[in-house]
Design a protein around this motif. Structure first.
Motif, PDB file in Angstrom:
ATOM      1  N   GLU A  90     -27.607  44.286 122.261  1.00  0.00           N
ATOM      2  CA  GLU A  90     -28.789  44.122 121.405  1.00  0.00           C
ATOM      3  C   GLU A  90     -30.041  43.763 122.196  1.00  0.00           C
ATOM      4  OE1 GLU A  90     -27.840  41.197 118.487  1.00  0.00           O
ATOM      5  OE2 GLU A  90     -26.244  42.386 117.550  1.00  0.00           O
ATOM      6  N   HIS A  91     -29.872  42.970 123.264  1.00  0.00           N
ATOM      7  CA  HIS A  91     -31.041  42.434 123.968  1.00  0.00           C
ATOM      8  C   HIS A  91     -31.225  42.997 125.375  1.00  0.00           C
ATOM      9  CE1 HIS A  91     -31.870  39.442 120.830  1.00  0.00           C
ATOM     10  NE2 HIS A  91     -30.550  39.329 120.722  1.00  0.00           N
ATOM     11  N   GLY A  92     -30.311  43.830 125.832  1.00  0.00           N
ATOM     12  CA  GLY A  92     -30.507  44.528 127.087  1.00  0.00           C
ATOM     13  C   GLY A  92     -30.250  43.727 128.343  1.00  0.00           C
ATOM     14  N   PHE A  93     -29.601  42.562 128.252  1.00  0.00           N
ATOM     15  CA  PHE A  93     -29.337  41.816 129.484  1.00  0.00           C
ATOM     16  C   PHE A  93     -28.036  42.290 130.148  1.00  0.00           C
ATOM     17  CE2 PHE A  93     -27.774  38.847 126.075  1.00  0.00           C
ATOM     18  CZ  PHE A  93     -26.425  38.787 126.422  1.00  0.00           C
ATOM     19  N   THR A  94     -27.937  42.011 131.431  1.00  0.00           N
ATOM     20  CA  THR A  94     -26.716  42.299 132.188  1.00  0.00           C
ATOM     21  C   THR A  94     -25.751  41.142 131.999  1.00  0.00           C
ATOM     22  OG1 THR A  94     -27.894  43.611 133.841  1.00  0.00           O
ATOM     23  CG2 THR A  94     -25.755  42.716 134.480  1.00  0.00           C
ATOM     24  N   LEU A  95     -24.522  41.445 131.642  1.00  0.00           N
ATOM     25  CA  LEU A  95     -23.500  40.420 131.413  1.00  0.00           C
ATOM     26  C   LEU A  95     -22.510  40.429 132.579  1.00  0.00           C
ATOM     27  CD1 LEU A  95     -22.011  38.303 129.722  1.00  0.00           C
ATOM     28  CD2 LEU A  95     -20.949  40.179 128.439  1.00  0.00           C
ATOM     29  N   VAL A  96     -22.378  39.273 133.238  1.00  0.00           N
ATOM     30  CA  VAL A  96     -21.389  39.089 134.298  1.00  0.00           C
ATOM     31  C   VAL A  96     -20.321  38.147 133.762  1.00  0.00           C
ATOM     32  CG1 VAL A  96     -20.956  38.371 136.669  1.00  0.00           C
ATOM     33  CG2 VAL A  96     -23.170  39.385 136.054  1.00  0.00           C
ATOM     34  N   HIS A  97     -19.089  38.613 133.765  1.00  0.00           N
ATOM     35  CA  HIS A  97     -17.974  37.849 133.199  1.00  0.00           C
ATOM     36  C   HIS A  97     -16.886  37.699 134.255  1.00  0.00           C
ATOM     37  CE1 HIS A  97     -15.025  36.476 130.264  1.00  0.00           C
ATOM     38  NE2 HIS A  97     -14.204  37.430 130.656  1.00  0.00           N
ATOM     39  N   TYR A  98     -16.247  36.542 134.266  1.00  0.00           N
ATOM     40  CA  TYR A  98     -15.246  36.236 135.288  1.00  0.00           C
ATOM     41  C   TYR A  98     -13.856  36.247 134.665  1.00  0.00           C
ATOM     42  CZ  TYR A  98     -19.445  35.122 137.781  1.00  0.00           C
ATOM     43  OH  TYR A  98     -20.693  35.226 138.349  1.00  0.00           O
TER      44      TYR A  98
ATOM     45  N   ALA B 163     -20.194  46.200 126.703  1.00  0.00           N
ATOM     46  CA  ALA B 163     -21.613  45.927 126.983  1.00  0.00           C
ATOM     47  C   ALA B 163     -22.165  47.039 127.863  1.00  0.00           C
ATOM     48  CB  ALA B 163     -21.766  44.577 127.674  1.00  0.00           C
ATOM     49  N   PRO B 164     -23.353  47.553 127.564  1.00  0.00           N
ATOM     50  CA  PRO B 164     -23.901  48.650 128.367  1.00  0.00           C
ATOM     51  C   PRO B 164     -24.044  48.304 129.851  1.00  0.00           C
ATOM     52  CG  PRO B 164     -25.159  48.367 126.343  1.00  0.00           C
ATOM     53  CD  PRO B 164     -24.224  47.196 126.443  1.00  0.00           C
ATOM     54  N   ARG B 165     -24.434  47.057 130.142  1.00  0.00           N
ATOM     55  CA  ARG B 165     -24.629  46.633 131.527  1.00  0.00           C
ATOM     56  C   ARG B 165     -23.723  45.430 131.774  1.00  0.00           C
ATOM     57  NH1 ARG B 165     -29.359  47.750 129.029  1.00  0.00           N
ATOM     58  NH2 ARG B 165     -30.680  49.381 129.933  1.00  0.00           N
ATOM     59  N   HIS B 166     -22.611  45.657 132.410  1.00  0.00           N
ATOM     60  CA  HIS B 166     -21.648  44.565 132.584  1.00  0.00           C
ATOM     61  C   HIS B 166     -20.954  44.643 133.934  1.00  0.00           C
ATOM     62  CE1 HIS B 166     -18.816  47.760 131.374  1.00  0.00           C
ATOM     63  NE2 HIS B 166     -17.936  47.064 132.083  1.00  0.00           N
ATOM     64  N   TYR B 167     -20.601  43.464 134.431  1.00  0.00           N
ATOM     65  CA  TYR B 167     -19.696  43.329 135.565  1.00  0.00           C
ATOM     66  C   TYR B 167     -18.574  42.396 135.138  1.00  0.00           C
ATOM     67  CZ  TYR B 167     -23.516  45.162 138.470  1.00  0.00           C
ATOM     68  OH  TYR B 167     -24.512  45.938 139.007  1.00  0.00           O
ATOM     69  N   VAL B 168     -17.345  42.829 135.288  1.00  0.00           N
ATOM     70  CA  VAL B 168     -16.187  41.961 135.115  1.00  0.00           C
ATOM     71  C   VAL B 168     -15.645  41.695 136.509  1.00  0.00           C
ATOM     72  CG1 VAL B 168     -13.849  41.738 134.204  1.00  0.00           C
ATOM     73  CG2 VAL B 168     -15.622  42.834 132.824  1.00  0.00           C
ATOM     74  N   LEU B 169     -15.683  40.426 136.933  1.00  0.00           N
ATOM     75  CA  LEU B 169     -15.183  40.062 138.256  1.00  0.00           C
ATOM     76  C   LEU B 169     -13.820  39.409 138.089  1.00  0.00           C
ATOM     77  CD1 LEU B 169     -18.159  40.639 138.826  1.00  0.00           C
ATOM     78  CD2 LEU B 169     -18.192  38.673 140.372  1.00  0.00           C
ATOM     79  N   ARG B 170     -12.781  40.163 138.434  1.00  0.00           N
ATOM     80  CA  ARG B 170     -11.416  39.626 138.350  1.00  0.00           C
ATOM     81  C   ARG B 170     -11.097  38.885 139.629  1.00  0.00           C
ATOM     82  NH1 ARG B 170      -8.749  44.820 135.816  1.00  0.00           N
ATOM     83  NH2 ARG B 170      -9.164  44.424 133.619  1.00  0.00           N
ATOM     84  N   THR B 171     -10.587  37.690 139.457  1.00  0.00           N
ATOM     85  CA  THR B 171     -10.341  36.861 140.615  1.00  0.00           C
ATOM     86  C   THR B 171      -9.004  36.141 140.474  1.00  0.00           C
ATOM     87  OG1 THR B 171     -11.370  35.211 142.047  1.00  0.00           O
ATOM     88  CG2 THR B 171     -11.551  34.846 139.659  1.00  0.00           C
ATOM     89  N   SER B 172      -8.650  35.339 141.472  1.00  0.00           N
ATOM     90  CA  SER B 172      -7.362  34.635 141.444  1.00  0.00           C
ATOM     91  C   SER B 172      -7.466  33.331 142.215  1.00  0.00           C
ATOM     92  CB  SER B 172      -6.265  35.511 142.076  1.00  0.00           C
ATOM     93  OG  SER B 172      -6.519  35.734 143.460  1.00  0.00           O
ATOM     94  N   TRP B 173      -6.672  32.374 141.805  1.00  0.00           N
ATOM     95  CA  TRP B 173      -6.454  31.136 142.553  1.00  0.00           C
ATOM     96  C   TRP B 173      -7.795  30.489 142.959  1.00  0.00           C
ATOM     97  CZ3 TRP B 173      -1.789  31.982 146.407  1.00  0.00           C
ATOM     98  CH2 TRP B 173      -0.715  32.542 145.690  1.00  0.00           C
ATOM     99  N   VAL B 174      -8.612  30.183 141.967  1.00  0.00           N
ATOM    100  CA  VAL B 174      -9.981  29.723 142.215  1.00  0.00           C
ATOM    101  C   VAL B 174      -9.995  28.273 142.711  1.00  0.00           C
ATOM    102  CG1 VAL B 174     -12.233  29.288 141.156  1.00  0.00           C
ATOM    103  CG2 VAL B 174     -10.924  31.334 140.540  1.00  0.00           C
ATOM    104  N   VAL B 175     -10.804  28.031 143.740  1.00  0.00           N
ATOM    105  CA  VAL B 175     -10.948  26.708 144.346  1.00  0.00           C
ATOM    106  C   VAL B 175     -12.441  26.403 144.473  1.00  0.00           C
ATOM    107  CG1 VAL B 175     -10.496  25.273 146.367  1.00  0.00           C
ATOM    108  CG2 VAL B 175      -8.803  26.987 145.651  1.00  0.00           C
ATOM    109  N   GLY B 176     -12.844  25.253 143.949  1.00  0.00           N
ATOM    110  CA  GLY B 176     -14.254  24.890 144.037  1.00  0.00           C
ATOM    111  C   GLY B 176     -14.431  23.399 143.944  1.00  0.00           C
ATOM    112  N   ASP B 177     -15.569  22.992 143.399  1.00  0.00           N
ATOM    113  CA  ASP B 177     -15.905  21.580 143.265  1.00  0.00           C
ATOM    114  C   ASP B 177     -15.307  21.063 141.965  1.00  0.00           C
ATOM    115  OD1 ASP B 177     -17.028  19.068 143.276  1.00  0.00           O
ATOM    116  OD2 ASP B 177     -18.995  19.765 142.586  1.00  0.00           O
ATOM    117  N   GLY B 178     -14.099  20.524 142.066  1.00  0.00           N
ATOM    118  CA  GLY B 178     -13.411  20.027 140.877  1.00  0.00           C
ATOM    119  C   GLY B 178     -11.918  19.968 141.108  1.00  0.00           C
ATOM    120  N   ALA B 179     -11.182  19.721 140.051  1.00  0.00           N
ATOM    121  CA  ALA B 179      -9.731  19.635 140.161  1.00  0.00           C
ATOM    122  C   ALA B 179      -9.165  21.026 140.427  1.00  0.00           C
ATOM    123  CB  ALA B 179      -9.148  19.055 138.878  1.00  0.00           C
TER     124      ALA B 179
END
Length: 475
Positions: free
Chosen positions: A270-278, A320-336
């Motif tokens: 509806e609004h034309g933004f790019t959607l990045v989903h993990y 979504a017309p403009r989308h990136y789906v980033l499939r990942t695994s075993w995520v490690v970052g700032d947190g538990a």
């Protein structure tokens, strides 16, 4: 019909299009907008939602200069105009001008924030423009006086001899124009370990969590100013894999991992933004991977509730017309996370048993964010991309041994066990979700965009030692 030529101008994003016009004794015909051909040529796929026509009775009618907050594709359906544009966006090109005569074989793509104006050169001119957003009452945007001396537009017909509206005569000079700010980036789920990493690399982004924007609340979604954003990074997720198997967890998992992304996908359209989903390696059951891991086009085969909700989210975002789906695994970052747990066990003198039959690659949040920036900045083709750190696949047991070694403990203090044995010994009375045993993701598609993932063990050593990766910061 073919577009003959696409010409870039000195104003960034302002494009002149020379069209193929077929004429005979009856008149002429042209394909004024043909999405497939024009996007193949290099025009943005800007998604027009409205076509406006402006009929001008007499030669000399002059309109503008208006910098609306949407993209436009302007042309003439009859007659000729002198078109002029002034960049009124924040940045180094502010105040830059361009002008050209528009007749049947010429059209111009005008990006958001570039002031648009024209002067008719013939009686009975019909000026046409496609726009990719709807006009909203009460919304103001920059405007500039047609005779501003700084812009110095060389109008063919002197302005004092032209027909101009009272409103346009009252427009300010360039010195008094407030430049149009660019559309912003929104980080949904900003409080999680991935969300925090995204906010660090996208410091100008607007961070929101569920208490600020609940995607299950229709009224809150409707009230949110989605038109202000050109990119939405969806880091929100329900990640309690085992708890998702309970009645309450099941509802929460589907709300966050499926319904939320579906709402964002609809809004992106509806609004034309790019959607990045993990997304997650859990959308696969771990049995059908090729020699280099699961590919992006492998059929989905989720095992548990968490996995099924993530797979549903992938399918929704794909609409979504403009989308990136980033499939990942075993995520490690700032947190538990697993690595922090192993560090704590190593420090506490505990000797854990860790599964050795689940194989994959670690993904550090700074690497996931770096890939996000790479795909967005490089304007990679929309779609699904596997994103993990690189190097040889490892088991959780291998990772635990490496953490113990880096923490100063003997690697042999970690003992191997199987997933089945671990569940039997430690899962009594718990609702454990099934896990895919093979979580390696094929990175060939990501590498083909020019991105080279950092080795997971190199990143692990830096992480355990408390060092931070050098990450580019986007405005």
């Amino acid at each position: 019909m073919l577009v003959v030529e696409l010409i870039e101008t000195q104003i960034p994003g302002l494009l002149v299009v020379r069209l193929d016009v077929h004429e005979d004794s009856r008149g002429w015909f042209k394909e004024n907008w043909q999405r497939a051909k024009m996007t193949d040529l290099g025009l943005p796929d800007f998604g027009p939602v409205q076509n406006n026509m402006s009929f001008n009775t007499r030669r000399g009618a002059t309109r503008g200069i208006h910098a609306e907050p949407w993209d436009k594709f302007v042309s003439v359906a009859a007659g000729r105009v002198f078109g002029a544009w002034v960049d009124m966006r924040e940045g180094p090109s502010f105040g830059m001008t361009f002008h050209i005569e528009i007749e049947a074989a010429v059209a111009v793509f005008v990006p958001r924030g570039v002031g648009n104006s024209y002067q008719t050169l013939e009686d009975g001119t019909v000026y046409s423009y496609l726009v990719n957003d709807h006009w909203r009452p009460g919304f103001t945007y920059p405007a500039l006086h047609l005779g501003d001396p700084t812009a110095a537009i060389p109008w063919p017909i002197p302005l004092e001899e032209s027909e101009i509206s009272a409103k346009d005569l009252g427009n300010p000079s360039l010195d008094d124009v407030v430049p149009m700010a660019p559309r912003r980036t929104l980080v949904v789920g900003a409080g999680g370990q991935l969300g925090r990493a995204l906010c660090s690399t996208f410091p100008a982004a607007v961070p929101v969590d569920r208490d600020e924007l609940d995607l299950t609340d229709a009224a809150a979604v409707e009230a949110w100013p989605w038109h202000e954003y050109d990119t939405v990074l969806n880091a929100a997720a329900y990640t309690a894999v085992d708890a998702a198997e309970t009645p309450e967890g099941r509802r929460a998992a589907w709300a966050a991992n499926a319904s939320g992304p579906a709402t964002l996908a609809r809004l992106a359209g509806e609004h034309g933004f790019t959607l990045v989903h993990y997304s997650s390696d859990y959308v696969f059951d771990g049995t059908a991977a090729g020699p280099d891991g699961h590919t992006e086009d492998e059929a989905l085969s989720p095992l548990g509730v968490y996995a099924q909700s993530k797979a549903a989210g992938d399918l929704a975002v794909g609409t979504a017309p403009r989308h990136y789906v980033l499939r990942t695994s075993w995520v490690v970052g700032d947190g538990a996370n697993f690595v922090r747990t192993m560090q704590r066990l190593a420090a506490d003198g505990v000797s854990p048993a860790v599964v050795d039959d689940q194989v994959g690659r670690l993904t550090f949040t700074d690497e996931l964010v770096r890939a996000t920036s790479h795909l967005l900045d490089g304007k990679a083709p929309y779609g699904i991309y596997n994103v993990t750190n690189g190097g040889e696949p490892t088991s959780w047991y291998d990772v635990a041994r490496a953490v113990f070694r880096l923490a100063g403990r003997d690697e042999s203090d970690v003992t191997p066990t199987s997933t089945a044995a671990y569940a039997k010994e430690y899962g009594q009375g718990k609702q454990l979700a099934p896990r895919p045993l093979h979580s390696v993701l094929d990175l060939a598609k990501l590498r083909a965009t020019g991105f080279e993932p950092e080795d997971a063990m190199t990143a692990l050593e830096r992480y355990v030692r408390g060092e931070t990766a050098q990450a580019d910061s986007r405005p």
